[in-house]
Design an enzyme around this catalytic site. Structure first.
Site, PDB file in Angstrom:
ATOM      1  N   GLY A  32      16.040  23.906  40.216  1.00  0.00           N
ATOM      2  CA  GLY A  32      16.152  22.695  41.040  1.00  0.00           C
ATOM      3  C   GLY A  32      17.433  21.904  40.783  1.00  0.00           C
ATOM      4  N   GLU A 250      22.755   1.184  46.929  1.00  0.00           N
ATOM      5  CA  GLU A 250      23.314   2.532  47.071  1.00  0.00           C
ATOM      6  C   GLU A 250      23.906   2.664  48.462  1.00  0.00           C
ATOM      7  OE1 GLU A 250      21.012   5.866  45.141  1.00  0.00           O
ATOM      8  OE2 GLU A 250      19.414   4.488  45.679  1.00  0.00           O
ATOM      9  N   HIS A 274      12.550   1.297  38.046  1.00  0.00           N
ATOM     10  CA  HIS A 274      13.849   0.814  37.562  1.00  0.00           C
ATOM     11  C   HIS A 274      13.982  -0.718  37.617  1.00  0.00           C
ATOM     12  CE1 HIS A 274      14.476   4.989  38.050  1.00  0.00           C
ATOM     13  NE2 HIS A 274      14.958   4.984  39.275  1.00  0.00           N
TER      14      HIS A 274
END
Ligand code: BG6
Length: 524
Positions: A32, A250, A274
């Site tokens: 992955g 982001e 987070h």
């Protein structure tokens, strides 16, 4: 000659050094993205910095039909970028310089192929581990890293346990630790269920729930800053702090992760973990010591003190067509794989309060989103304004507050805004910022979070990993809001925002109502 210059001097260096015990690292999900992008480069850099134990090996498990030889080639490829430069932020060298080390590292890697839901894989793995433990002298200590889809988080440990691969550590017996990536559950009920299932085979001491933000240098620096300096703690409370802002933005959209994102949305993806973790570190009480459970007790207590979230303190948004980093980008609903009528939020801003003596009535504003103008994570602590200005006609309202900012990324460091007199015969003052930039001061970019977290796991240090109650209290906080959003078909409160902007205007209004505005280092 001036002996005082505008720079930072590093004087005393204290370092807590520990060496990890011999162990084998088994990565499930070895073919992955996470393995290639984060785990392998992090392990290599630990190896290069001689922080891995002398005796170690890596086993990749996956469904891809490749040989160990192919796996080693993939690992070597994952370590360098398209310019043949080593992938990592702290080593500016090219592959050739590290040729021998890369060879040495990949020679300790093996691949085991199989289906995660079939016992055959574990029988094969068990045999392989016996051989490798003997060959590399690792004594049977194992880390099992679940870099797989979350549906397998309870499946793999069950098989490991049934095949005798999970051993409770004792004085002389080897240890087994299991690292679980996020998402840990989809809501409170599923997270508790997963936890109960894991606890059937593992003790809490063996479970390492990752929140990679806790491995980031500047996030850890919050603790050093607060508890290794005597000057901040006396002012770290409602008497001196006006409010705190935490932004994680982001510029990327959901990309290839649409399947997961359509299920999760931003609240689960960023807030449950987070954002709340960073808030806990900023606001928690001083722990008695830096022992894992002392630190985690304080984080849990802090999150338990967060006032029940109210819907009107939370703004959710979803990006529409726009321009990000100079490029035209499509709306969330037009992203490949996304339902064209999806009501998943890609932006959340919220106002939180902590009901305890230290923080009563101090707002914590948190915001995070995809397709915002830039990738930046920062925590800004706004101090109160001076109570009275002696510099008439300048009023206390004219004087901007002192702001302390922890820059988490992309720049890593800390800055403090203060006022100073501008040189000259007149009384003029300026607001100026003192910056401490990690790269400039320490000469290198801090290592990737996964290096620290993997090392801590080998050391058996759970301080930077999420404990079961920590995880549950975070879900308890956000679950009522998620449930409301889930049944709200009209989604009238899902506000659109053009990609490349700072979210819906309601996010600005959230602070405007309180006569405040979002901090942005670009605007300061
Ligand atoms: C992950 C989220 O946990 O954190 C992603 O699942 C997000 O959606 C990422 O992009 C951000 O991490 P970083 O370290 O790049 O800020």
């Amino acid at each position: 000659m001036a002996c005082f210059k505008s720079h930072i001097t590093i004087r005393d260096d204290f370092c807590v050094e520990s060496k990890a015990q011999p162990c084998g690292i088994v990565i499930f999900g070895a073919s992955g993205d996470l393995t290639a992008r984060k785990l392998i480069p992090a392990l290599f850099h630990l190896f290069h910095r001689k922080l891995l134990p002398h005796n170690f090996f890596i086993v990749g498990c996956g469904r891809s039909s490749i040989s160990s030889e192919d796996f080693r080639d993939k690992i070597a490829a994952a370590l360098v970028d398209e310019n043949n430069k080593l992938v990592a932020n702290d080593t500016p060298y090219f592959k050739e310089v590290f040729y021998d080390e890369i060879l040495h590292f990949v020679n300790r890697c093996t691949y085991v192929i199989g289906e995660y839901q079939e016992n055959e894989l574990y029988l094969h793995l068990s045999k392989e581990l016996k051989v490798l433990n003997k060959k590399f002298g690792t004594g049977g200590n194992h880390i099992f890293y679940l870099a797989t889809p979350p549906q397998l988080y309870n499946v793999i440990p069950r098989f490991l346990s049934e095949n005798g691969l999970i051993t409770e550590s004792g004085e002389t017996s080897p240890w087994s630790r299991v690292v679980v990536e996020k998402p840990f559950g989809h809501d409170l009920a599923s997270a508790v269920r997963l936890d109960t299932e894991l606890h059937e085979f593992l003790s809490e001491k063996q479970i390492y729930r990752i929140d990679h933000y806790l491995g980031k240098e500047t996030v850890q620096n919050i603790l050093i800053f607060r508890f290794a300096n005597a000057i901040f703690e006396p002012v770290w409370n409602r008497h001196y702090i006006d409010h705190v802002q935490i932004t994680v933005s982001e510029s990327l959209g959901v990309g290839h992760r649409y399947g997961y994102y359509e299920q999760a949305g931003l609240m689960r993806d960023m807030f449950q973990n987070h954002m709340l973790q960073m808030m806990a570190l900023v606001a928690m009480e001083p722990p008695v010591s830096f022992e894992p459970d002392e630190v985690r007790d304080e984080k849990v207590k802090l999150l338990q003190s967060v006032r029940k979230l109210q819907e009107d303190w939370i703004i959710r948004g979803q990006y529409t067509d726009g321009v990000c980093n100079g490029e035209a980008v499509c709306s969330y609903r037009k992203e490949k794989g996304v339902n064209p009528h999806s009501n998943r939020e890609t932006f959340v801003a919220a106002r939180l309060f902590v009901d305890n003596w230290r923080w009563k009535d101090v707002p914590f504003y948190l915001r995070s989103g995809k397709r915002l103008p830039q990738k930046v994570s920062e925590i800004a602590v706004f101090f109160k304004k001076v109570p009275h200005s002696i510099f008439t006609p300048i009023s206390s309202d004219d004087l901007a507050p002192n702001v302390l900012v922890f820059h988490v990324q992309p720049e890593q460091g800390v800055s403090l805004t203060i006022h100073a007199k501008r040189p000259g015969p007149k009384l003029c003052m300026s607001s100026l910022t003192m910056d401490f930039n990690y790269e400039e001061i320490f000469g290198a970019d801090p290592p990737d979070a996964y290096q620290r977290l993997l090392l801590d796991c080998m050391l058996g240090d759970q301080t930077l990993f999420i404990r079961h109650d920590d995880m549950q209290v975070a879900w308890t906080l956000i679950s009522p809001i998620l449930e409301k959003w889930e049944i709200d078909q009209t989604a009238e409160t899902l506000y659109p925002y053009p990609a490349g902007t700072w979210g819906p205007e309601q996010s600005e209004l959230l602070l405007k109502k309180d006569k405040r505005k979002w901090y942005s280092c670009e605007q300061e």
